[in-house]
Design an enzyme around this catalytic site. Structure first.
Site, PDB file in Angstrom:
ATOM      1  N   LYS A 107       0.815  -1.209   0.000  1.00 26.74           N
ATOM      2  CA  LYS A 107       0.000   0.000   0.000  1.00 26.74           C
ATOM      3  C   LYS A 107       0.855   1.268   0.000  1.00 26.74           C
ATOM      4  O   LYS A 107       0.381   2.340  -0.333  1.00 26.74           O
ATOM      5  CB  LYS A 107      -0.934   0.005   1.216  1.00 26.74           C
TER       6      LYS A 107
HETATM    7  C1  PLP Z   1      -4.771  -4.373   1.052  1.00 25.65           C
HETATM    8  C2  PLP Z   1      -4.028  -5.630   1.057  1.00 25.65           C
HETATM    9  C3  PLP Z   1      -4.359  -6.680   0.177  1.00 25.65           C
HETATM   10  C4  PLP Z   1      -5.527  -6.621  -0.748  1.00 25.65           C
HETATM   11  O1  PLP Z   1      -5.344  -5.709  -1.815  1.00 25.65           O
HETATM   12  P1  PLP Z   1      -6.610  -5.166  -2.631  1.00 25.65           P
HETATM   13  O2  PLP Z   1      -6.060  -4.188  -3.592  1.00 25.65           O
HETATM   14  O3  PLP Z   1      -7.540  -4.563  -1.634  1.00 25.65           O
HETATM   15  O4  PLP Z   1      -7.223  -6.356  -3.294  1.00 25.65           O
HETATM   16  C5  PLP Z   1      -3.569  -7.816   0.201  1.00 25.65           C
HETATM   17  N1  PLP Z   1      -2.535  -7.931   1.073  1.00 25.65           N
HETATM   18  C6  PLP Z   1      -2.186  -6.957   1.912  1.00 25.65           C
HETATM   19  C7  PLP Z   1      -1.061  -7.165   2.845  1.00 25.65           C
HETATM   20  C8  PLP Z   1      -2.927  -5.770   1.938  1.00 25.65           C
HETATM   21  O5  PLP Z   1      -2.588  -4.808   2.801  1.00 25.65           O
END
Ligand code: PLP
Length: 433
Positions: A107
């Site tokens: 993220k």
């Molecule tokens: C947010 C997140 C996901 C999922 O990603 P999306 O784009 O919401 O599908 C997977 N793994 C981790 C560690 C995350 O923080």
């Protein structure tokens, strides 16, 4: 880049509006009216370019008319300033490590890029911007980090009480400064609904300049396309087999970014969307019906989403053609037991420590390759296993190494405000800031 609302094709805005609003007035998600293709020649020499050079080319192709080249380059160099290495796990299977940023989850890419874009578009505005973000665990700290101490911006994070890991909670609630954490008595979906309601509340929007930071904001998806190109650059000379990429998915922002990259011409042949017990999407592919569910709690909590927001964007990319979606994407759900077992086996057999989300990605690509042995597989490792020490320890009975930048926030005092999932409470709070 012009963008339209998924609820009304006539509702077209420019990039600045889409980034600062996050969500369209009608509650729809913004989608580019056109996804430009990158010329073939770019891919012939892509392996000679650095991650930042690749990111710049992709960003320029998407955003050429919106941001001066020099500014865009600066934004890329500041936000894409850590690596995303491709690591071989076993024959034909590679892991794209996306957790080398400041908050140890993928993220960081989206949040860092978006925060700089918001600041750029806001630079002449006198009114303070409020960034409102619902988080299932990792978004919040990445967003908070991206905006930390940027003047003219306040960040409000909503997270589901008791449903994020202890380390995630520490990351969310110990930053101080312009960051406020709200602990919501409810699920992630409740948090997301609160944010969506706030954006459509006329009264609030008159008073405050609200900006969204969830994966619904297009500014988060743009930088997430970069690492798919970079992954391709890294695997290109290792094998000529067609490429399948498995994305462990919750809100499906990461998968949508992969689809955008594919549409831009990146040679990804197949995408695999691996989920935890929150199996709305695999059921959709199987039955053709999308039925949002209440989210259920799992050990891969950042993927505990029963009503994935970006589903609307996937439908747009494929113009609602179910057969085409099925041709490009397969999907499967995995339970917690399988996840723990995979963490255990991968450590034993390959001396590699997965986090629970990456473990789901690994299962997804393994199952796919079992059925389609002619492919090369990449799965995304979306978080550092140290963020989920307890779970990893349960599987392999040792603690994953704790990076310094994470250790630092663990002994700080938690600060949060507890609210219920009743919108009026959030509204009253927002009116006081
Ligand atoms: C947010 C997140 C996901 C999922 O990603 P999306 O784009 O919401 O599908 C997977 N793994 C981790 C560690 C995350 O923080």
């Amino acid at each position: 880049m012009k963008l339209y609302s998924t609820l009304n094709k006539e509702n077209v805005v420019d990039l600045k509006t889409a980034v600062l609003k996050g969500l369209a007035d009608d509650g729809g998600l913004f989608m580019p009216t056109k996804i430009p293709k990158i010329e073939k020649e770019f891919f012939e020499n892509i392996e000679k370019l650095s991650f930042q050079e690749i990111a710049f080319k992709v960003a320029k192709t998407l955003l050429a008319d919106d941001i001066p080249e020099k500014t865009l380059k600066k934004i890329i160099n500041e936000s894409i300033n850590f690596d995303a290495p491709l690591v071989k796990i076993e024959e034909n299977i590679y892991c794209l490590e996306l957790f080398h940023g400041p908050t140890l989850a993928f993220k960081d890419f989206g949040a860092r890029f978006m925060s700089r874009l918001v600041s750029y578009f806001n630079k002449n505005s006198k009114k303070e911007s409020i960034i409102l973000a619902a988080t299932s665990g990792d978004t919040g700290s990445a967003v908070a980090h991206g905006f930390y101490n940027i003047s003219g911006i306040k960040v409000i994070l909503l997270y589901p009480s008791g449903k994020v890991s202890q380390i995630q909670e520490q990351q969310l609630t110990t930053m101080g400064g312009n960051i406020q954490a709200l602990e919501i008595k409810g699920t992630f979906d409740d948090c997301q609904d609160l944010v969506k309601t706030a954006f459509t509340d006329k009264d609030l929007n008159k008073k405050l300049k609200l900006t969204s930071a969830n994966s619904i904001n297009i500014a988060r998806l743009i930088p997430q396309t970069f690492y798919y190109f970079y992954a391709y650059a890294q695997i290109k000379n290792l094998s000529k087999k067609p490429l399948a990429i498995c994305v462990p998915s919750g809100n499906f922002g990461n998968l949508t970014a992969a689809l955008i990259a594919k549409k831009m011409g990146l040679p990804i042949k197949k995408l695999v969307a691996a989920t935890n017990a929150n199996d709305t999407f695999p059921i959709f592919l199987e039955t053709g019906h999308f039925k949002a569910k209440d989210s259920v709690e799992t050990i891969s909590n950042a993927m505990d989403v029963g009503n994935p927001s970006n589903f609307a964007r996937i439908l747009e990319i494929y113009k609602f053609d179910l057969d085409k979606i099925r041709k490009d994407i397969s999907s499967k759900s995995y339970n917690d037991e399988e996840t723990l077992e995979t963490i255990r086996e991968t450590y034993q057999n390959h001396d590699y420590i997965l986090d629970p989300h990456g473990a789901i990605g690994y299962m997804g690509i393994k199952d796919f390759l079992n059925k389609n042995p002619k492919y090369n597989g990449i799965f995304l490792e979306t978080a550092d296993p140290a963020k989920f020490t307890d779970i990893v320890n349960k599987a392999i009975e040792i603690n994953p190494p704790m990076p310094q930048r994470l250790a630092k926030c663990l002994n700080k005092e938690k600060e949060s405000l507890v609210l219920t999932s009743n919108f009026d409470e959030l509204k009253s709070f927002l009116k006081t800031i």
